[in-house]
Design a protein around this motif. Structure first.
Motif, PDB file in Angstrom:
ATOM      1  N   GLU A 166       0.874  -1.175   0.000  1.00 36.69           N
ATOM      2  CA  GLU A 166       0.000   0.000   0.000  1.00 36.69           C
ATOM      3  C   GLU A 166       0.910   1.223   0.000  1.00 36.69           C
ATOM      4  OE1 GLU A 166      -3.557  -0.636   2.914  1.00 36.69           O
ATOM      5  OE2 GLU A 166      -1.903  -1.880   3.580  1.00 36.69           O
ATOM      6  N   VAL A 167       0.786   2.037  -1.035  1.00 39.70           N
ATOM      7  CA  VAL A 167       1.621   3.241  -1.117  1.00 39.70           C
ATOM      8  C   VAL A 167       0.733   4.474  -0.999  1.00 39.70           C
ATOM      9  CG1 VAL A 167       3.059   4.642  -2.660  1.00 39.70           C
ATOM     10  CG2 VAL A 167       3.452   2.178  -2.472  1.00 39.70           C
ATOM     11  N   HIS A 168       1.121   5.383  -0.112  1.00 38.78           N
ATOM     12  CA  HIS A 168       0.447   6.677  -0.028  1.00 38.78           C
ATOM     13  C   HIS A 168       1.310   7.696  -0.748  1.00 38.78           C
ATOM     14  CE1 HIS A 168      -1.741   4.750   3.306  1.00 38.78           C
ATOM     15  NE2 HIS A 168      -2.700   5.561   2.933  1.00 38.78           N
ATOM     16  N   ALA A 169       0.749   8.296  -1.785  1.00 40.72           N
ATOM     17  CA  ALA A 169       1.490   9.301  -2.547  1.00 40.72           C
ATOM     18  C   ALA A 169       0.843  10.653  -2.319  1.00 40.72           C
ATOM     19  CB  ALA A 169       1.470   8.958  -4.029  1.00 40.72           C
ATOM     20  N   GLN A 170       1.622  11.591  -1.824  1.00 42.84           N
ATOM     21  CA  GLN A 170       1.098  12.944  -1.615  1.00 42.84           C
ATOM     22  C   GLN A 170       1.144  13.698  -2.933  1.00 42.84           C
ATOM     23  OE1 GLN A 170       2.648  15.103   1.866  1.00 42.84           O
ATOM     24  NE2 GLN A 170       2.708  16.863   0.486  1.00 42.84           N
ATOM     25  N   LEU A 171       0.017  14.296  -3.300  1.00 40.68           N
ATOM     26  CA  LEU A 171      -0.093  14.869  -4.642  1.00 40.68           C
ATOM     27  C   LEU A 171       0.564  16.232  -4.762  1.00 40.68           C
ATOM     28  CD1 LEU A 171      -3.700  13.712  -5.457  1.00 40.68           C
ATOM     29  CD2 LEU A 171      -1.512  12.653  -6.000  1.00 40.68           C
ATOM     30  N   LEU A 172       1.085  16.484  -5.961  1.00 42.15           N
ATOM     31  CA  LEU A 172       1.776  17.745  -6.234  1.00 42.15           C
ATOM     32  C   LEU A 172       0.785  18.852  -6.590  1.00 42.15           C
ATOM     33  CD1 LEU A 172       4.860  16.485  -8.284  1.00 42.15           C
ATOM     34  CD2 LEU A 172       4.907  17.662  -6.076  1.00 42.15           C
ATOM     35  N   THR A 173      -0.170  19.074  -5.716  1.00 46.72           N
ATOM     36  CA  THR A 173      -1.076  20.207  -5.925  1.00 46.72           C
ATOM     37  C   THR A 173      -0.554  21.361  -5.087  1.00 46.72           C
ATOM     38  OG1 THR A 173      -2.423  19.420  -4.093  1.00 46.72           O
ATOM     39  CG2 THR A 173      -3.118  18.770  -6.299  1.00 46.72           C
ATOM     40  N   LYS A 174      -1.005  22.571  -5.412  1.00 44.43           N
ATOM     41  CA  LYS A 174      -0.565  23.738  -4.631  1.00 44.43           C
ATOM     42  C   LYS A 174      -1.293  23.800  -3.298  1.00 44.43           C
ATOM     43  CE  LYS A 174       0.892  26.857  -8.294  1.00 44.43           C
ATOM     44  NZ  LYS A 174       0.146  26.418  -9.503  1.00 44.43           N
ATOM     45  N   SER A 175      -2.583  23.393  -3.318  1.00 46.03           N
ATOM     46  CA  SER A 175      -3.375  23.517  -2.094  1.00 46.03           C
ATOM     47  C   SER A 175      -3.919  22.153  -1.671  1.00 46.03           C
ATOM     48  CB  SER A 175      -4.506  24.524  -2.305  1.00 46.03           C
ATOM     49  OG  SER A 175      -5.277  24.150  -3.422  1.00 46.03           O
ATOM     50  N   SER A 196      -1.736  25.911   1.907  1.00 43.76           N
ATOM     51  CA  SER A 196      -0.600  25.491   1.080  1.00 43.76           C
ATOM     52  C   SER A 196      -0.156  24.068   1.429  1.00 43.76           C
ATOM     53  CB  SER A 196       0.563  26.455   1.307  1.00 43.76           C
ATOM     54  OG  SER A 196       1.745  25.887   0.786  1.00 43.76           O
ATOM     55  N   THR A 197       0.390  23.376   0.431  1.00 44.38           N
ATOM     56  CA  THR A 197       0.911  22.024   0.651  1.00 44.38           C
ATOM     57  C   THR A 197       2.438  22.023   0.730  1.00 44.38           C
ATOM     58  OG1 THR A 197       0.943  21.715  -1.723  1.00 44.38           O
ATOM     59  CG2 THR A 197      -0.991  20.891  -0.555  1.00 44.38           C
ATOM     60  N   ALA A 198       3.052  23.212   0.742  1.00 43.22           N
ATOM     61  CA  ALA A 198       4.523  23.285   0.720  1.00 43.22           C
ATOM     62  C   ALA A 198       5.116  22.545   1.919  1.00 43.22           C
ATOM     63  CB  ALA A 198       4.961  24.738   0.732  1.00 43.22           C
ATOM     64  N   PHE A 199       6.225  21.847   1.664  1.00 43.17           N
ATOM     65  CA  PHE A 199       6.874  21.055   2.717  1.00 43.17           C
ATOM     66  C   PHE A 199       7.808  21.942   3.540  1.00 43.17           C
ATOM     67  CE2 PHE A 199      10.447  18.545   4.288  1.00 43.17           C
ATOM     68  CZ  PHE A 199       9.775  17.560   5.000  1.00 43.17           C
ATOM     69  N   GLY A 200       7.908  21.641   4.823  1.00 43.80           N
ATOM     70  CA  GLY A 200       8.959  22.243   5.640  1.00 43.80           C
ATOM     71  C   GLY A 200       8.589  23.542   6.335  1.00 43.80           C
ATOM     72  N   ILE A 223      -8.572  15.342  -8.678  1.00 43.67           N
ATOM     73  CA  ILE A 223      -9.235  14.392  -9.592  1.00 43.67           C
ATOM     74  C   ILE A 223      -8.394  14.236 -10.856  1.00 43.67           C
ATOM     75  CG2 ILE A 223     -11.325  13.953 -10.946  1.00 43.67           C
ATOM     76  CD1 ILE A 223     -12.864  15.548  -8.829  1.00 43.67           C
ATOM     77  N   GLU A 224      -7.840  15.348 -11.311  1.00 42.76           N
ATOM     78  CA  GLU A 224      -7.018  15.294 -12.522  1.00 42.76           C
ATOM     79  C   GLU A 224      -5.798  14.401 -12.314  1.00 42.76           C
ATOM     80  OE1 GLU A 224      -5.925  19.145 -14.106  1.00 42.76           O
ATOM     81  OE2 GLU A 224      -4.207  18.248 -15.146  1.00 42.76           O
ATOM     82  N   LEU A 225      -5.112  14.583 -11.181  1.00 35.90           N
ATOM     83  CA  LEU A 225      -3.904  13.787 -10.946  1.00 35.90           C
ATOM     84  C   LEU A 225      -4.242  12.311 -10.730  1.00 35.90           C
ATOM     85  CD1 LEU A 225      -1.671  16.166  -8.781  1.00 35.90           C
ATOM     86  CD2 LEU A 225      -1.714  15.832 -11.248  1.00 35.90           C
ATOM     87  N   ALA A 226      -5.349  12.051 -10.045  1.00 34.89           N
ATOM     88  CA  ALA A 226      -5.759  10.661  -9.811  1.00 34.89           C
ATOM     89  C   ALA A 226      -6.079   9.983 -11.140  1.00 34.89           C
ATOM     90  CB  ALA A 226      -6.957  10.618  -8.886  1.00 34.89           C
TER      91      ALA A 226
END
Ligand code: ADP
Ligand code: MG
Length: 493
Positions: free
Chosen positions: A25-34, A41-45, A71-74
């Motif tokens: 099972e892999v959880h992938a965090q999506l490269l969206t801005k929000s 924001s989804t920015a790391f750190g 939805i687009e990325l999925a």
């Protein structure tokens, strides 16, 4: 029991008694801005708890708003992994209590994962293998509990709460740690390739849980499994599986029962330890999320996404090995990264010397990138400039050592320069005109009749001496590959 000591290869534990059965099972965090349902924001750190609107904090009265980019990325990933895209979607609440989950439930998908089925092809040492997917679904992340900040308290960072995730679940069809390693490597490459997730396991934007059981080889039933968590690199997934399979074999050999558990991997000691038992099935009391409308994905939308996908690494690799006759190794190195493959494709717009272009990519160009810690997207020369260098080398106008050493570096020092000009300025153009070369070859052979006799008597390494004389005569400008060919022809006439 010698069976216990055995290692395993390609799914079959060497002595042919047990088979490892693994589902990832892999959880992938999506490269969206929000985030998934709000504009945080989804920015790391960032500083803890600075990306937390009232929605992320679950204040009463707040409502989620769907982020369409998710939805687009999925859909993109589903199409790239050959899944069937679910057209009628709804979100569901997965209810549980945990301090880092302020709402008391996680918004996820339950009976309608956005992607069903599908597969990813991996290459094992013996063959290709299709790793089958069960599903990919969208869900929001929880916050992060930090236990090692202070001895008595747990700190909570809610920046991560509400981050958009895809959970990518395989069938239990993986049969060795090496297969799991290849699958994760391929999956990460694909996620990055289509810009769905940055695949960074250290930062937690790609996380993997491994479900593991063993069975007697030849059996088809699934035995009790354990789930291993906290795997922060692909290498650690492999090591954890190896350690856990060994532990399960030992238990079985000692007639001890395997308990369904969630375990954690301790990389330092290369062992797993129990976190909690999972005997009672979790009851999440799923029900449809009332604050979000169900949504429909049209055929046209899926078609648009399909057409927007770049050429995928597997297809490119196939093209390189079949159409361009590159080795599987060369093709896989060039397709390790989309930046690299893009550069290669751009090179091929200017030269049809596929093999030479591949050698340049993997050799001097890649070395330059590695030394300077840059990717091909920031390579200081244009593909057209490199292609000219390749063409000149192939035509014998310059030799490879000068081209990849002096000329390449001089071109980088002089932006906008071209290979021919630089080679001329550096006095590195070589004579490849056959009539000029032929006359030098004739002269050298005429001047050394004794050596020619020795050559014919069997001293074939005199070829080097003749070639050296031609080089001298040409003041170092002769194309030595062509010279060797002419010399051999003349001497063997
Ligand atoms: P859960 O919802 O409890 O996580 P799933 O049915 O979704 O359970 O399965 C999770 C993962 O575990 C999947 O990747 C699946 O292939 C894998 N899995 C299920 N049963 C076994 C088993 N007996 N041995 C190994 N892996 C298994
Ligand atoms: Mg699960």
């Amino acid at each position: 029991m010698s069976a216990i000591k055995s290692l395993y290869f390609c799914g079959v534990i060497k002595n042919d008694i047990y088979q490892a059965v693994i589902g990832l099972e892999v959880h992938a965090q999506l490269l969206t801005k929000s985030k998934l349902f709000c504009s945080d924001s989804t920015a790391f750190g960032a500083e803890p708890n600075t990306q937390v609107s009232p929605v992320s904090l679950a204040h009463p009265g707040t409502l989620p708003v769907m982020n369409k980019a998710v939805i687009e990325l999925a859909t993109k990933l589903g199409v790239a992994m050959n899944c069937q895209i679910e057209q009628h979607n709804y979100f569901a609440r997965k209810n549980y209590f945990y301090p880092d989950l302020p709402k008391g439930y996680q918004v996820s998908q339950h009976t309608t994962p956005i992607c069903k089925g599908g597969f990813l092809i991996i290459h094992t040492p013996v063959a290709e293998k299709k790793i089958l997917l069960n599903r990919i679904h969208m869900e929001e992340d929880a916050g992060k509990s930090i236990h090692d900040n202070d001895e008595k308290n747990t700190s909570i960072d809610l920046n991560r709460a509400g981050m958009p995730l895809l959970e990518i679940v395989t069938e239990p069809c993986i049969h060795s740690a090496d297969e799991a390693y290849s699958y994760l490597t391929e999956l990460r490459k694909l996620l990055r390739w289509i810009a769905v997730c940055d695949g960074n396991m250290e930062e937690g934007s790609m996380r993997c849980d491994a479900n593991i059981s063993i069975r007697l080889l030849g059996e088809t039933k699934l035995n009790t499994r354990v789930e291993v968590k906290n795997l922060n690199s692909i290498r650690n997934v492999k090591r954890a599986i190896e350690a856990e399979v060994q532990r399960l074999i030992t238990l079985t050999e000692n007639n001890e029962p395997v308990i369904q558990q969630t375990r954690s991997y301790d990389a330092l000691n290369n062992t797993t330890f129990a976190l909690r038992s999972k005997e009672e099935a979790d009851d999440y009391r799923y029900f449809p999320e009332p604050d979000l409308a169900p949504f429909f994905i049209s055929e046209e939308y899926i078609e648009t996404i399909k057409n927007s996908l770049p050429a995928l690494p597997a297809a490119l690799q196939k093209k390189y090995t079949t159409q361009y006759q590159l080795s599987a190794y060369d093709a896989s190195v060039i397709c390790a990264d989309k930046e690299d493959a893009d550069f290669f494709e751009a090179l091929l717009l200017h030269t049809k010397n596929y093999k030479a272009a591949a050698n340049w990519m993997i050799g001097p160009l890649k070395s330059y990138c590695n030394e300077n810690n840059i990717g091909f997207a920031s390579f200081p020369l244009l593909p057209a400039q490199i292609a000219e260098l390749i063409e000149l080398t192939n035509a014998g106008k310059i030799n490879f050592n000068n081209a990849s050493g002096k000329i390449l570096h001089e071109m980088m020092a002089k932006p906008g320069s071209n290979a021919l000009q630089v080679a001329t300025d550096l006095n590195l153009l070589q004579e490849s005109d056959n009539s000029a070369l032929q006359s030098w070859v004739d002269k050298v052979i005429e001047a050394m009749p004794d050596k020619v006799k020795e050559y014919h008597a069997g001293k074939k390494n005199l070829l080097g001496l003749f070639a050296g004389e031609v080089k001298k005569m040409s003041k170092g400008k002769a194309d030595m590959q062509a010279v060797t060919k002419l010399l051999t022809e003349k001497l063997n006439k």
